[in-house]
Design a protein around this motif. Structure first.
Motif, mmCIF file in Angstrom:
data_model
loop_
_atom_site.group_PDB
_atom_site.id
_atom_site.type_symbol
_atom_site.label_atom_id
_atom_site.label_comp_id
_atom_site.label_asym_id
_atom_site.label_seq_id
_atom_site.Cartn_x
_atom_site.Cartn_y
_atom_site.Cartn_z
ATOM 1 N N GLY A 187 -33.316 -30.793 -49.232
ATOM 2 C CA GLY A 187 -33.032 -30.247 -50.558
ATOM 3 C C GLY A 187 -34.299 -30.063 -51.372
ATOM 4 O O GLY A 187 -34.478 -29.042 -52.060
ATOM 5 N N PHE A 188 -35.198 -31.048 -51.280
ATOM 6 C CA PHE A 188 -36.470 -30.958 -51.996
ATOM 7 C C PHE A 188 -37.290 -29.770 -51.508
ATOM 8 O O PHE A 188 -37.839 -29.005 -52.312
ATOM 9 C CB PHE A 188 -37.258 -32.262 -51.822
ATOM 10 C CG PHE A 188 -38.618 -32.248 -52.434
ATOM 11 C CD1 PHE A 188 -38.788 -32.468 -53.787
ATOM 12 C CD2 PHE A 188 -39.737 -31.992 -51.655
ATOM 13 C CE1 PHE A 188 -40.057 -32.431 -54.363
ATOM 14 C CE2 PHE A 188 -41.018 -31.961 -52.210
ATOM 15 C CZ PHE A 188 -41.167 -32.177 -53.583
ATOM 16 N N LEU A 189 -37.363 -29.604 -50.186
ATOM 17 C CA LEU A 189 -38.128 -28.498 -49.624
ATOM 18 C C LEU A 189 -37.467 -27.156 -49.911
ATOM 19 O O LEU A 189 -38.154 -26.142 -50.111
ATOM 20 C CB LEU A 189 -38.305 -28.686 -48.109
ATOM 21 C CG LEU A 189 -39.181 -29.875 -47.678
ATOM 22 C CD1 LEU A 189 -39.188 -30.005 -46.163
ATOM 23 C CD2 LEU A 189 -40.608 -29.717 -48.201
ATOM 24 N N TRP A 190 -36.151 -27.134 -49.943
ATOM 25 C CA TRP A 190 -35.438 -25.891 -50.247
ATOM 26 C C TRP A 190 -35.748 -25.421 -51.668
ATOM 27 O O TRP A 190 -35.930 -24.234 -51.921
ATOM 28 C CB TRP A 190 -33.940 -26.107 -50.074
ATOM 29 C CG TRP A 190 -33.106 -24.885 -50.333
ATOM 30 C CD1 TRP A 190 -32.421 -24.569 -51.470
ATOM 31 C CD2 TRP A 190 -32.889 -23.793 -49.435
ATOM 32 N NE1 TRP A 190 -31.786 -23.375 -51.347
ATOM 33 C CE2 TRP A 190 -32.054 -22.865 -50.093
ATOM 34 C CE3 TRP A 190 -33.310 -23.514 -48.128
ATOM 35 C CZ2 TRP A 190 -31.641 -21.682 -49.503
ATOM 36 C CZ3 TRP A 190 -32.892 -22.336 -47.530
ATOM 37 C CH2 TRP A 190 -32.069 -21.436 -48.212
ATOM 38 N N GLU A 191 -35.844 -26.384 -52.572
ATOM 39 C CA GLU A 191 -36.127 -26.049 -53.965
ATOM 40 C C GLU A 191 -37.596 -25.674 -54.190
ATOM 41 O O GLU A 191 -37.917 -24.821 -55.021
ATOM 42 C CB GLU A 191 -35.776 -27.230 -54.877
ATOM 43 C CG GLU A 191 -34.287 -27.494 -55.005
ATOM 44 C CD GLU A 191 -34.002 -28.706 -55.873
ATOM 45 O OE1 GLU A 191 -34.940 -29.184 -56.552
ATOM 46 O OE2 GLU A 191 -32.845 -29.175 -55.881
ATOM 47 N N ASN A 192 -38.503 -26.330 -53.446
ATOM 48 C CA ASN A 192 -39.929 -26.188 -53.734
ATOM 49 C C ASN A 192 -40.721 -25.413 -52.692
ATOM 50 O O ASN A 192 -41.904 -25.116 -52.917
ATOM 51 C CB ASN A 192 -40.548 -27.581 -53.903
ATOM 52 C CG ASN A 192 -39.954 -28.326 -55.080
ATOM 53 O OD1 ASN A 192 -40.341 -28.116 -56.223
ATOM 54 N ND2 ASN A 192 -38.982 -29.196 -54.810
ATOM 55 N N GLY A 193 -40.094 -25.143 -51.545
ATOM 56 C CA GLY A 193 -40.747 -24.333 -50.529
ATOM 57 C C GLY A 193 -42.021 -24.958 -49.985
ATOM 58 O O GLY A 193 -42.153 -26.192 -49.911
ATOM 59 N N VAL A 194 -42.970 -24.094 -49.612
ATOM 60 C CA VAL A 194 -44.226 -24.559 -49.025
ATOM 61 C C VAL A 194 -44.988 -25.456 -49.999
ATOM 62 O O VAL A 194 -45.625 -26.434 -49.601
ATOM 63 C CB VAL A 194 -45.106 -23.355 -48.614
ATOM 64 C CG1 VAL A 194 -46.465 -23.833 -48.110
ATOM 65 C CG2 VAL A 194 -44.404 -22.531 -47.528
ATOM 66 N N GLN A 195 -44.892 -25.142 -51.296
ATOM 67 C CA GLN A 195 -45.581 -25.967 -52.297
ATOM 68 C C GLN A 195 -45.052 -27.397 -52.280
ATOM 69 O O GLN A 195 -45.801 -28.353 -52.515
ATOM 70 C CB GLN A 195 -45.402 -25.360 -53.701
ATOM 71 C CG GLN A 195 -46.210 -26.064 -54.789
ATOM 72 C CD GLN A 195 -47.699 -26.054 -54.518
ATOM 73 O OE1 GLN A 195 -48.260 -25.020 -54.146
ATOM 74 N NE2 GLN A 195 -48.350 -27.205 -54.683
ATOM 75 N N GLY A 196 -43.765 -27.541 -51.988
ATOM 76 C CA GLY A 196 -43.185 -28.882 -51.898
ATOM 77 C C GLY A 196 -43.824 -29.686 -50.775
ATOM 78 O O GLY A 196 -44.123 -30.876 -50.943
#
Length: 432
Positions: A45-54
């Protein structure tokens, strides 16, 4: 030239995928275990929201203390490898007719390492919990440092190979991934693969198992039954490995796979981070199992580790005595196979077809996979992630069995066909 047993497209796809995906996966696994309560859903979920920047945000930067820990540990293990006494052991004859020579001091190095590590903690000189607290930074430093190490191995293979068991296939990616040299050494006495595979990789498994146990003790003032089981079984397994280390030098990892990203980066990074991951999870997720269940798991785990050891011992004794030994109380059944080296010499090998090795051609992988399950199952089943190592190991060993079968088929020809007719199953008797 490095051998590949899959189609060129599958080979390239798998190599490029592993080169690209393994480094971030190590960080994501650590982050999920330590900072997201072991929840793949939360990390996704965190990566989905923030993408590569996450991913960039959660990737720890290597720090001075991380580099210092890695350097001190690596230098200590290298010194033990060079300085501790041990009997001279010869490895198997290589495809070009070379026979590597080793000093068998792994078990001594193992006990010295654990005694030193625990002694530093006991006398208040160094707290192993510091390793856990900087684990992300250490893994990050290992990822980049080990990649550079593999680049240097690639260059060494081109400009200063240690033996005639080296060479390029003409493709940079394959050469880097599979390696240029079978037995790279620094001077005459320091074997690089023994260091990466055994003294850094496998030794770090034991060191980190102890680290996680000590960290949980510091957090809770006690060690849970689940952590104790995990630590005991992992230490029993690693102790078995170093007890049998001379036999490991005859294995596919050492005697057939060259020193490249696959083996060396894997042992320097993947083993410390992935193989120890069930213990990493248990630090913050203690489980009280009850005495009876704990004893059942402990006994089952130790039994599997013993069977895995006995499989290797049985084959090693068979080879050492040239088939003149007893296997399960009777003379061994065998096939006498001949093959030719790259130099055109005809050699003979004995293929064992009784005992554990009469059940399946790679039966020893069954207790190895079960062992990993038994030191993971104390985490129970509230999260999937602790079982990633069990799943990964199963895939790895099934692929290794296929690669070994294909290599032996190419090496022994009609004798391997005869062997497969006699020992029908590849890994699991009656099933596969």
């Amino acid at each position: 030239m490095a051998e590949t047993v899959h189609s060129p497209m599958v080979t390239y796809a798998s190599m490029l995928s592993l080169l690209a995906l393994c480094p971030p996966f190590v960080i994501l696994l650590w982050y999920t275990m330590v900072h997201q309560d072991g929840s793949v859903v939360q990390t996704s979920g965190f990566l989905w929201e923030n993408g590569v920047q996450g991913l960039i945000d959660i990737w720890p930067r290597p720090t001075a203390i991380a580099w210092k820990i890695i350097f001190c540990y690596g230098a200590f293990e290298a010194a033990l490898q060079l300085l501790l006494p041990g009997p001279r052991v010869e490895g198997p004859v290589s495809p070009t007719g070379n026979r590597p020579v080793y000093k068998d001091n792994g078990l001594a190095a193992y006990f010295v390492t654990l005694a030193t590590y625990l002694g530093l903690w006991w006398f208040g000189i160094f707290n192993p919990a510091i390793v856990y607290d900087h684990l992300g930074e250490i893994f990050s430093a290992l990822i980049f440092g080990s990649f550079i190490f593999c680049v240097l191995l690639y260059v060494k293979g081109h400009v200063a190979p240690s033996s005639s068991d080296s060479g390029s296939c003409g493709n940079l990616i394959i050469d880097f991934y599979w390696g240029m040299e079978l037995y790279p050494r620094i001077s005459k006495n320091f074997d690089i693969k023994v260091f990466t595979n055994c003294r850094f990789g496998m030794m770090s498994w034991a060191v980190l198992a102890v680290t996680y146990c000590i960290k949980q003790y510091e957090i809770n003032g006690r060690v849970s039954e689940s952590m104790l089981l995990n630590t005991i079984l992992m230490l029993v397994y690693v102790t078995k490995f170093f007890w049998w280390e001379a036999g490991y030098w005859n294995s596919m990892d050492i005697a057939h796979d060259r020193a490249g990203f696959y083996i060396c980066w894997g042992c320097l990074v993947w083993v410390p981070s992935i193989y120890t991951s069930p213990g990493m999870y248990l630090v913050n997720h203690p489980v009280e199992l009850g005495t009876q269940l704990a004893i059942y798991i402990l006994v089952a785990g130790i039994l599997c580790i013993y069977i895995n050891y006995d499989c290797d011992r049985q084959r090693q004794e068979f080879r050492r005595t040239n088939g003149k030994c007893s296997v399960w109380g009777k003379a061994p059944s065998k096939i006498v196979a001949t093959y030719k080296t790259t130099a055109g010499e005809t050699k003979t090998s004995l293929l064992l077809t009784s005992g554990w090795w009469g059940l399946a051609r790679h039966f020893h992988y069954v207790p190895e996979i079960l062992s990993s399950f038994f030191w993971t199952v104390p985490a129970l089943f509230s999260n999937f992630l602790p079982y990633f190592y069990v799943i990964f190991l199963t895939i790895l060993l099934f692929d290794r069995a296929k690669r070994d079968d294909d290599r032996c088929r190419s090496k022994y020809g009609k004798y391997w066909k005869l062997y497969c007719e006699k020992v029908r199953y590849r890994i699991v008797p009656g099933i596969y």
